[in-house]
Motif scaffolding. Structure first.
Motif, mmCIF file in Angstrom:
data_model
loop_
_atom_site.group_PDB
_atom_site.id
_atom_site.type_symbol
_atom_site.label_atom_id
_atom_site.label_comp_id
_atom_site.label_asym_id
_atom_site.label_seq_id
_atom_site.Cartn_x
_atom_site.Cartn_y
_atom_site.Cartn_z
ATOM 1 N N MET A 1 48.593 52.799 64.319
ATOM 2 C CA MET A 1 49.472 52.795 63.119
ATOM 3 C C MET A 1 48.770 52.359 61.898
ATOM 4 O O MET A 1 48.115 51.009 62.056
ATOM 5 N N PRO A 2 48.383 53.034 61.199
ATOM 6 C CA PRO A 2 47.466 52.647 59.772
ATOM 7 C C PRO A 2 48.660 51.290 59.420
ATOM 8 O O PRO A 2 49.207 51.562 59.070
ATOM 9 N N SER A 3 47.410 50.356 58.729
ATOM 10 C CA SER A 3 48.329 48.932 57.789
ATOM 11 C C SER A 3 48.503 50.017 56.651
ATOM 12 O O SER A 3 47.176 50.578 55.828
ATOM 13 N N MET A 4 49.850 49.772 55.726
ATOM 14 C CA MET A 4 49.501 50.382 54.378
ATOM 15 C C MET A 4 50.688 49.751 53.614
ATOM 16 O O MET A 4 50.873 48.607 54.166
ATOM 17 N N ASP A 5 50.525 49.792 52.163
ATOM 18 C CA ASP A 5 50.458 49.400 51.181
ATOM 19 C C ASP A 5 51.564 49.875 50.153
ATOM 20 O O ASP A 5 51.219 51.112 50.097
ATOM 21 N N LEU A 6 52.523 49.518 49.812
ATOM 22 C CA LEU A 6 53.246 50.026 49.602
ATOM 23 C C LEU A 6 53.496 49.800 47.833
ATOM 24 O O LEU A 6 54.233 48.567 47.347
ATOM 25 N N ASP B 1 55.610 50.701 36.299
ATOM 26 C CA ASP B 1 57.121 51.358 35.843
ATOM 27 C C ASP B 1 56.500 53.066 35.679
ATOM 28 O O ASP B 1 57.297 53.472 35.476
ATOM 29 N N LYS B 2 55.329 53.150 35.835
ATOM 30 C CA LYS B 2 54.474 54.418 36.110
ATOM 31 C C LYS B 2 54.418 55.268 37.011
ATOM 32 O O LYS B 2 54.909 56.788 37.185
ATOM 33 N N GLU B 3 54.333 54.590 37.746
ATOM 34 C CA GLU B 3 54.172 55.340 39.202
ATOM 35 C C GLU B 3 54.018 54.255 40.240
ATOM 36 O O GLU B 3 54.555 53.634 40.499
ATOM 37 N N ILE B 4 54.638 55.100 41.427
ATOM 38 C CA ILE B 4 54.288 54.481 42.819
ATOM 39 C C ILE B 4 52.948 54.641 43.290
ATOM 40 O O ILE B 4 52.432 55.924 43.954
ATOM 41 N N GLU B 5 52.677 53.531 44.584
ATOM 42 C CA GLU B 5 51.151 53.481 44.305
ATOM 43 C C GLU B 5 51.187 53.327 45.870
ATOM 44 O O GLU B 5 51.565 52.423 46.306
ATOM 45 N N LEU B 6 50.332 54.458 46.786
ATOM 46 C CA LEU B 6 50.682 53.604 48.649
ATOM 47 C C LEU B 6 49.054 54.152 48.836
ATOM 48 O O LEU B 6 48.392 54.887 48.452
ATOM 49 N N THR B 7 48.433 53.265 49.647
ATOM 50 C CA THR B 7 47.728 52.551 49.462
ATOM 51 C C THR B 7 47.066 52.507 51.681
ATOM 52 O O THR B 7 48.026 51.888 51.745
ATOM 53 N N ALA B 8 46.290 53.032 52.115
ATOM 54 C CA ALA B 8 46.860 53.322 53.778
ATOM 55 C C ALA B 8 45.399 52.693 53.944
ATOM 56 O O ALA B 8 43.539 53.521 53.769
ATOM 57 N N GLU B 9 44.329 52.263 55.557
ATOM 58 C CA GLU B 9 43.291 51.697 55.637
ATOM 59 C C GLU B 9 43.600 52.936 57.054
ATOM 60 O O GLU B 9 43.895 52.632 57.611
#
Length: 157
Positions: A50-55, A59-67
């Protein structure tokens, strides 16, 4: 006999902090047991697929970052269905065998699926995904807030 002497010592250094909490000790042992069980059959730890993720949300967007180390764009697939963003990926094992040499492979191979619920009203066409150096960055613009409209009530004639 002390309970402490029955607990196997492994690479988990958090064991010393939970010696006084029997439920935490049981949880750690169950995690260790299942982790070792899955590794013995697949050669993989179930935790590492399972990859590590940041959410993050602005105000304008949702940003998801996955390693996703060792993966390329072609190994990753993103789908949106019913306000659910699904990220699928597969890291394939490329083996090279020689007749008398033995190789030890400690890298993980396998597939994963992660699903994130998006807020209602997201425009699917405006979602962007960029992958660079094993890091996937997905940007989802937030929908405009709902506007309240006042409706005039008239007297029936």
């Amino acid at each position: 006999m002390m309970m402490k002497s029955l607990i196997p010592v492994g690479r988990d250094s958090s064991l010393a902090r939970t010696e006084t909490n029997p439920l935490a000790m049981l949880q750690q042992e169950m995690d260790r047991l299942f982790d070792g069980f899955s590794r013995s059959f697949t050669g993989l730890s179930s935790r590492t697929l399972m990859p590590s993720m940041d959410l993050a949300e602005t105000d304008k967007e949702i940003e998801l970052t996955a390693e996703l180390p060792g993966m390329e764009e072609k190994d990753v697939q993103l789908n949106v269905v019913d306000n659910h963003l699904t990220i699928r990926g597969e890291k394939k094992n490329q083996r090279e065998e020689k007749e008398k040499d033995y190789h030890l492979v400690e890298r993980n191979y396998g597939s994963f699926v992660r699903t994130i619920e998006l807020p209602p009203g997201v425009k699917i066409d405006s979602i962007k995904a960029v992958m660079s150096k094993g890091v996937l960055k997905v940007t989802v613009p937030k929908p405009a807030p709902a506007q309240a409209k006042t409706i005039e009530v008239k007297t029936a004639a």
